[in-house]
Design a protein around this motif. Sequence first.
Motif, PDB file in Angstrom:
ATOM      1  N   ALA A 187      21.486  31.148  48.735  1.00  0.00           N
ATOM      2  CA  ALA A 187      20.187  31.677  48.335  1.00  0.00           C
ATOM      3  C   ALA A 187      20.271  33.064  47.706  1.00  0.00           C
ATOM      4  N   ARG A 188      21.197  33.893  48.200  1.00  0.00           N
ATOM      5  CA  ARG A 188      21.302  35.258  47.672  1.00  0.00           C
ATOM      6  C   ARG A 188      22.763  35.670  47.667  1.00  0.00           C
ATOM      7  N   VAL A 189      23.228  36.186  46.538  1.00  0.00           N
ATOM      8  CA  VAL A 189      24.617  36.612  46.371  1.00  0.00           C
ATOM      9  C   VAL A 189      24.605  38.037  45.839  1.00  0.00           C
ATOM     10  N   ALA A 190      25.205  38.960  46.571  1.00  0.00           N
ATOM     11  CA  ALA A 190      25.251  40.354  46.134  1.00  0.00           C
ATOM     12  C   ALA A 190      26.504  40.614  45.303  1.00  0.00           C
ATOM     13  N   ILE A 191      26.394  41.579  44.390  1.00  0.00           N
ATOM     14  CA  ILE A 191      27.540  42.040  43.616  1.00  0.00           C
ATOM     15  C   ILE A 191      27.746  43.520  43.910  1.00  0.00           C
ATOM     16  N   LEU A 192      28.955  43.867  44.306  1.00  0.00           N
ATOM     17  CA  LEU A 192      29.356  45.261  44.486  1.00  0.00           C
ATOM     18  C   LEU A 192      30.375  45.603  43.415  1.00  0.00           C
ATOM     19  N   ASP A 193      30.072  46.607  42.615  1.00  0.00           N
ATOM     20  CA  ASP A 193      30.956  47.026  41.528  1.00  0.00           C
ATOM     21  C   ASP A 193      31.535  48.388  41.883  1.00  0.00           C
ATOM     22  N   VAL A 194      32.866  48.433  42.073  1.00  0.00           N
ATOM     23  CA  VAL A 194      33.527  49.691  42.430  1.00  0.00           C
ATOM     24  C   VAL A 194      34.372  50.240  41.285  1.00  0.00           C
ATOM     25  N   LEU A 281      36.241  44.427  41.104  1.00  0.00           N
ATOM     26  CA  LEU A 281      37.298  45.281  41.627  1.00  0.00           C
ATOM     27  C   LEU A 281      37.983  46.045  40.500  1.00  0.00           C
ATOM     28  N   GLY A 282      37.470  47.227  40.230  1.00  0.00           N
ATOM     29  CA  GLY A 282      38.144  48.129  39.299  1.00  0.00           C
ATOM     30  C   GLY A 282      38.892  49.177  40.093  1.00  0.00           C
ATOM     31  N   VAL A 283      40.194  49.314  39.854  1.00  0.00           N
ATOM     32  CA  VAL A 283      40.963  50.330  40.580  1.00  0.00           C
ATOM     33  C   VAL A 283      41.232  51.539  39.688  1.00  0.00           C
ATOM     34  N   ASP A 284      40.400  51.703  38.669  1.00  0.00           N
ATOM     35  CA  ASP A 284      40.487  52.902  37.835  1.00  0.00           C
ATOM     36  C   ASP A 284      39.824  54.109  38.499  1.00  0.00           C
ATOM     37  N   ILE A 285      39.437  53.985  39.750  1.00  0.00           N
ATOM     38  CA  ILE A 285      39.006  55.127  40.550  1.00  0.00           C
ATOM     39  C   ILE A 285      40.209  55.903  41.087  1.00  0.00           C
ATOM     40  N   PHE A 286      41.408  55.419  40.799  1.00  0.00           N
ATOM     41  CA  PHE A 286      42.660  56.058  41.208  1.00  0.00           C
ATOM     42  C   PHE A 286      42.856  57.393  40.485  1.00  0.00           C
ATOM     43  N   GLU A 287      43.415  58.373  41.175  1.00  0.00           N
ATOM     44  CA  GLU A 287      43.566  59.716  40.618  1.00  0.00           C
ATOM     45  C   GLU A 287      44.439  59.757  39.364  1.00  0.00           C
ATOM     46  N   GLU A 320      38.605  43.886  37.473  1.00  0.00           N
ATOM     47  CA  GLU A 320      38.002  44.598  36.355  1.00  0.00           C
ATOM     48  C   GLU A 320      39.015  45.606  35.823  1.00  0.00           C
ATOM     49  N   GLY A 321      38.714  46.916  35.881  1.00  0.00           N
ATOM     50  CA  GLY A 321      39.569  47.920  35.274  1.00  0.00           C
ATOM     51  C   GLY A 321      40.707  48.389  36.156  1.00  0.00           C
ATOM     52  N   GLY A 329      49.173  47.403  40.415  1.00  0.00           N
ATOM     53  CA  GLY A 329      49.493  46.300  41.306  1.00  0.00           C
ATOM     54  C   GLY A 329      49.391  46.674  42.766  1.00  0.00           C
ATOM     55  N   ASP A 330      49.990  47.781  43.147  1.00  0.00           N
ATOM     56  CA  ASP A 330      49.952  48.211  44.544  1.00  0.00           C
ATOM     57  C   ASP A 330      48.534  48.547  44.977  1.00  0.00           C
ATOM     58  N   ASN A 331      47.740  49.152  44.098  1.00  0.00           N
ATOM     59  CA  ASN A 331      46.363  49.491  44.463  1.00  0.00           C
ATOM     60  C   ASN A 331      45.509  48.245  44.656  1.00  0.00           C
ATOM     61  N   VAL A 332      45.680  47.255  43.791  1.00  0.00           N
ATOM     62  CA  VAL A 332      44.948  45.999  43.954  1.00  0.00           C
ATOM     63  C   VAL A 332      45.377  45.294  45.240  1.00  0.00           C
TER      64      VAL A 332
END
Length: 340
Positions: A187-194, A281-287, A320-321, A329-332
């Motif tokens: 009935a309801r599906v949420a999307i979280l974009d990081v 799942l974007g891991v471009d939040i990495f420093e 994603e990014g 690879g390690d971050n994912v």
Amino acid sequence: MRIIHSPRHALHDGGMELHRGALVPCFEMPARVDHILAAVARAGWRVEPPREYPDAVLAGVHDADYLAFLRGAYAQWRAEGREGFMLPGAFPARGLRRDRVPTGLHARLGYYAFDAGSPIVAGTWQAAQAAAHCALTAADLVAAGERSAYALCRPPGHHAGRGMFGGYCFLNNAALAAQRLRDAGLARVAILDVDYHHGNGTQDIFWQRDDVPFVSIHGDPDTEYPFYLGHADERGAGAGDGCNHNFPLPRGTDWTRYAATLEQALERIAGHAPQALVVSLGVDIFEGDPISQFKLQAADFPRLGARIAALGLPTVLVQEGGYAVAEIGDNVAAVLAAFD
């Protein structure tokens, strides 16, 4: 962890992008996937091919005329005697008409694109189609009872709207996964974009819907791509009013500030009582990311994964990014381990 991937991603290769005023080789490259696959192998997870789906499924979130353009654009480019990659040179900005789809290839290229950073090459459609199939397959696995599945998609998708491409994205894989779960009866599906960059395409697709709430943590659009969406006051419209939640953060954000914002984002998700979750799942939040400005470290990605997994929802994770290629690879894998 069920991992879905297609080698057809490599067909989307080559070309240049216009990045902050400079024409440069694309940051979004096939090597990103090679490093993720290597990390997956080290973790002992098995990679499965996607199922095949008719293009009609893509029309669940994308306009038919846009899909027809993507399918045929490069063939028309070649028919005009051109080679190499396609980039738009003009866009229907303010004061220009958007109610009329042009017939000429160059005009249509700018009509459907919103940046000059997403080149179309000979294999772009096949790669984007395969990425979409990966996301759809992962969604079908979760709908059938798997607690989680990861779609290793390339090209990524969260910038692609119902009828537009940009930000390296052509088909919105996360949106397709969410729609697939809805079609399976949830009935309801949420999307979280990081991802560091706001998922403007996903917001566009679900803006007027209350069955797929969208929650995004990202760089402040006043200074960060895609610039023109992602502000905190964007809440949805119509039936979707109050179902869109943006959490823009400043350059230099570290784990302490990010984690506090993540808690707020997860509270919003829980407040909608979804039956499943899709994670962009974007891991471009990495420093060390070359085109992003947050300061999360490698040790923060297991924390990120653990906190999302603690929601206890059936979860589809969609790649994603992430453009620090050596570390992607390690971050994912660090995020995925929380769901294994």
